[in-house]
Scaffold this motif. Structure first.
Motif, mmCIF file in Angstrom:
data_model
loop_
_atom_site.group_PDB
_atom_site.id
_atom_site.type_symbol
_atom_site.label_atom_id
_atom_site.label_comp_id
_atom_site.label_asym_id
_atom_site.label_seq_id
_atom_site.Cartn_x
_atom_site.Cartn_y
_atom_site.Cartn_z
ATOM 1 N N MET A 293 -58.921 10.332 -5.574
ATOM 2 C CA MET A 293 -58.414 9.813 -6.829
ATOM 3 C C MET A 293 -59.311 10.189 -7.999
ATOM 4 S SD MET A 293 -55.851 8.403 -5.482
ATOM 5 C CE MET A 293 -55.115 7.503 -6.829
ATOM 6 N N THR A 294 -60.245 11.122 -7.791
ATOM 7 C CA THR A 294 -61.165 11.495 -8.842
ATOM 8 C C THR A 294 -61.095 12.980 -9.078
ATOM 9 O OG1 THR A 294 -62.924 11.785 -7.245
ATOM 10 C CG2 THR A 294 -62.737 9.619 -8.283
ATOM 11 N N GLY A 295 -61.796 13.431 -10.131
ATOM 12 C CA GLY A 295 -61.810 14.846 -10.420
ATOM 13 C C GLY A 295 -60.487 15.319 -10.988
ATOM 14 N N ARG A 296 -60.252 16.626 -10.957
ATOM 15 C CA ARG A 296 -59.039 17.201 -11.510
ATOM 16 C C ARG A 296 -57.917 17.072 -10.491
ATOM 17 N NH1 ARG A 296 -62.103 22.772 -13.075
ATOM 18 N NH2 ARG A 296 -63.759 21.836 -14.316
ATOM 19 N N ARG A 297 -56.718 16.927 -10.976
ATOM 20 C CA ARG A 297 -55.574 16.745 -10.101
ATOM 21 C C ARG A 297 -54.502 17.773 -10.420
ATOM 22 N NH1 ARG A 297 -53.627 10.845 -10.989
ATOM 23 N NH2 ARG A 297 -53.732 11.588 -13.125
ATOM 24 N N SER A 298 -53.807 18.192 -9.387
ATOM 25 C CA SER A 298 -52.687 19.091 -9.612
ATOM 26 C C SER A 298 -51.467 18.290 -9.991
ATOM 27 C CB SER A 298 -52.401 19.900 -8.338
ATOM 28 O OG SER A 298 -52.039 19.032 -7.289
ATOM 29 N N SER A 299 -50.450 18.962 -10.559
ATOM 30 C CA SER A 299 -49.224 18.271 -10.945
ATOM 31 C C SER A 299 -48.496 17.785 -9.722
ATOM 32 C CB SER A 299 -48.321 19.214 -11.736
ATOM 33 O OG SER A 299 -47.998 20.349 -10.945
ATOM 34 N N SER A 300 -47.874 16.616 -9.786
ATOM 35 C CA SER A 300 -47.189 16.021 -8.650
ATOM 36 C C SER A 300 -45.803 16.599 -8.495
ATOM 37 C CB SER A 300 -47.087 14.492 -8.834
ATOM 38 O OG SER A 300 -46.371 14.214 -10.014
ATOM 39 N N ARG A 301 -45.304 16.541 -7.268
ATOM 40 C CA ARG A 301 -43.951 17.003 -7.020
ATOM 41 C C ARG A 301 -42.945 15.980 -7.500
ATOM 42 N NH1 ARG A 301 -45.088 17.604 -0.862
ATOM 43 N NH2 ARG A 301 -46.699 16.173 -1.526
ATOM 44 N N PRO A 302 -41.751 16.402 -7.925
ATOM 45 C CA PRO A 302 -40.762 15.444 -8.428
ATOM 46 C C PRO A 302 -40.280 14.529 -7.334
ATOM 47 C CG PRO A 302 -39.794 17.629 -8.174
ATOM 48 C CD PRO A 302 -41.271 17.788 -7.962
ATOM 49 N N ALA A 303 -40.110 13.255 -7.668
ATOM 50 C CA ALA A 303 -39.636 12.270 -6.691
ATOM 51 C C ALA A 303 -38.128 12.320 -6.588
ATOM 52 C CB ALA A 303 -40.086 10.858 -7.123
ATOM 53 N N VAL B 20 -63.347 15.166 -17.502
ATOM 54 C CA VAL B 20 -63.666 16.247 -16.576
ATOM 55 C C VAL B 20 -64.189 15.700 -15.258
ATOM 56 C CG1 VAL B 20 -65.150 18.260 -16.183
ATOM 57 C CG2 VAL B 20 -64.114 17.890 -18.429
ATOM 58 N N VAL B 21 -65.108 14.761 -15.324
ATOM 59 C CA VAL B 21 -65.702 14.217 -14.098
ATOM 60 C C VAL B 21 -64.725 13.261 -13.417
ATOM 61 C CG1 VAL B 21 -67.658 12.975 -13.123
ATOM 62 C CG2 VAL B 21 -67.998 14.462 -15.098
ATOM 63 N N ILE B 22 -64.265 12.242 -14.138
ATOM 64 C CA ILE B 22 -63.302 11.274 -13.600
ATOM 65 C C ILE B 22 -62.093 11.232 -14.523
ATOM 66 C CG2 ILE B 22 -62.886 8.875 -12.943
ATOM 67 C CD1 ILE B 22 -64.902 10.296 -11.168
ATOM 68 N N ASN B 23 -60.922 11.380 -13.947
ATOM 69 C CA ASN B 23 -59.685 11.308 -14.722
ATOM 70 C C ASN B 23 -59.388 9.854 -15.042
ATOM 71 O OD1 ASN B 23 -56.728 11.123 -15.213
ATOM 72 N ND2 ASN B 23 -56.808 13.316 -14.818
ATOM 73 N N ASP B 24 -59.142 9.543 -16.319
ATOM 74 C CA ASP B 24 -58.927 8.149 -16.696
ATOM 75 C C ASP B 24 -57.614 7.588 -16.154
ATOM 76 O OD1 ASP B 24 -57.159 9.498 -18.291
ATOM 77 O OD2 ASP B 24 -57.976 8.784 -20.198
ATOM 78 N N GLY B 25 -56.714 8.449 -15.677
ATOM 79 C CA GLY B 25 -55.491 7.966 -15.074
ATOM 80 C C GLY B 25 -55.588 7.743 -13.583
ATOM 81 N N SER B 26 -56.717 8.104 -12.975
ATOM 82 C CA SER B 26 -56.915 7.909 -11.542
ATOM 83 C C SER B 26 -57.168 6.441 -11.245
ATOM 84 C CB SER B 26 -58.088 8.752 -11.051
ATOM 85 O OG SER B 26 -59.304 8.266 -11.596
ATOM 86 N N VAL B 27 -57.140 6.088 -9.962
ATOM 87 C CA VAL B 27 -57.414 4.700 -9.571
ATOM 88 C C VAL B 27 -58.818 4.303 -10.016
ATOM 89 C CG1 VAL B 27 -57.698 3.123 -7.619
ATOM 90 C CG2 VAL B 27 -55.800 4.750 -7.638
ATOM 91 N N GLN B 28 -59.781 5.201 -9.861
ATOM 92 C CA GLN B 28 -61.138 4.878 -10.274
ATOM 93 C C GLN B 28 -61.233 4.712 -11.784
ATOM 94 O OE1 GLN B 28 -64.164 7.412 -8.576
ATOM 95 N NE2 GLN B 28 -65.638 6.749 -10.117
ATOM 96 N N GLY B 29 -60.518 5.553 -12.526
ATOM 97 C CA GLY B 29 -60.497 5.401 -13.971
ATOM 98 C C GLY B 29 -59.868 4.086 -14.392
ATOM 99 N N GLN B 30 -58.795 3.679 -13.683
ATOM 100 C CA GLN B 30 -58.153 2.401 -13.969
ATOM 101 C C GLN B 30 -59.037 1.224 -13.570
ATOM 102 O OE1 GLN B 30 -54.973 1.813 -15.539
ATOM 103 N NE2 GLN B 30 -55.655 3.848 -16.143
ATOM 104 N N LEU B 31 -59.836 1.395 -12.519
ATOM 105 C CA LEU B 31 -60.791 0.355 -12.141
ATOM 106 C C LEU B 31 -61.742 0.070 -13.296
ATOM 107 C CD1 LEU B 31 -62.287 -1.437 -9.960
ATOM 108 C CD2 LEU B 31 -63.674 0.605 -9.517
#
Length: 302
Positions: free
Chosen positions: A1-11, A120-131
């Motif tokens: 849940m940290t670092g850079r993330r790829s785009s998610s697949r459509p649900a 760059v280090v932690i994405n603010d939209g990740s679970v850790q960023g939300q924590l």
């Protein structure tokens, strides 16, 4: 849940997409068609005027059968399974992780980085960023102080130089390290199950995740006092954990929890809360069948 993330697949959630969903849909339509046909034939004998327009009757019957099939096969919003051995409940549902009561599981990297300012280090939209935003009101100093206290008894396995890792923290802890933060009944179990690259890209593998989960359950058993534990679909946000899709990842988490609970009870309730975008990629009926099989297996070994 940290670092850079790829785009998610459509649900995709409107139509049943799994083999089980298609089977339920087809079986329900056929069963409904048989029932409707019998009713129409019976009604035709008593009320001939009812079937005087066969095209309309057929169209209505087909519409009813399709509606019944879709209703039976519609995607579930949650799965709940009770276990008799040990006495516990497992729930998988869509929702807001941080609105749940009880202890919380959050994934970290081996550096326990917390920097979100530059994204760059932690994405603010990740679970850790939300924590950081929602449990610590953006106070990274307080979070870092609690992490330092929780990790005081753990020896780092390596130190990165400022040249090699210019951003974030440089002490590396063993995979599987768990930092227990906060106070009961709202503890946060921060588990390191991935490695933060010097380029600030997090990566992990199945073995790392399994080890992290094993150490996590041990920590929950020691500190959680059997109280409810809520966790996200840990590992789903790592762009480079290619070994598992969301369904397989969820089953790995559930299997790890149940196996460890058979050895010694971890908690009375585990709740896996998935984001709306993740739920569309999870086959909840299959997850329910998987949990039911685990529960049945536990009963056979009592």
């Amino acid at each position: 849940m940290t670092g850079r993330r790829s785009s998610s697949r459509p649900a995709r959630r409107r139509l049943p997409r799994s083999w089980r969903g298609r089977r339920v849909f087809a079986g329900s339509v056929l069963a409904a068609f048989g029932g409707v046909s019998a009713v129409v034939q019976f009604a035709g004998q008593l009320f001939p005027d009812v079937v005087s327009r066969p095209g309309l009757v057929l169209a209505g019957s087909v519409a009813l059968c399709l509606a019944w099939g879709l209703a039976r096969a519609r995607p579930q919003a949650a799965v709940r399974q009770e276990f008799g051995r040990p006495g516990m409940t497992v729930v998988v549902e869509e929702g807001d992780l941080f609105e749940q009561p009880g202890h919380l599981v959050v994934g970290f990297t081996d550096t326990f980085d917390t920097l979100v300012d530059d994204g760059v280090v932690i994405n603010d939209g990740s679970v850790q960023g939300q924590l950081l935003a929602r449990r610590y009101a953006g106070d990274v100093g307080r979070l870092d102080a609690e992490l330092a206290a929780a990790l005081a008894g753990v020896a780092p396995v390596a130190w990165e130089s400022p040249r090699d890792k210019p951003r974030g923290k440089r002490a590396r802890y063993p995979i599987g390290t768990v930092a227990v933060l906060g106070t009961r009944p709202d503890l946060v179990f921060g588990v390191a199950y991935s490695r933060m690259g010097n380029d600030c890209v997090a990566s992990s593998g199945v073995q790392d995740l399994w080890l992290g989960l094993s150490r996590l359950w041990d920590a929950v058993r020691r500190h959680g006092q059997l109280e409810r534990v809520t966790m996200p679909l840990t590992g789903a946000g790592l762009a480079r954990l290619h070994d598992l899709d969301e369904d397989s990842l969820l089953r790995l988490i559930l299997l790890s929890f149940v196996v460890h609970s058979w050895e010694r009870q971890v908690c009375r309730e585990l709740r896996v809360v998935v984001r709306p975008g993740e739920l569309g990629r999870i086959d909840l009926p299959e997850t329910g069948a998987f949990l039911s099989g685990l529960a049945a297996g536990a009963r056979r070994h009592i």
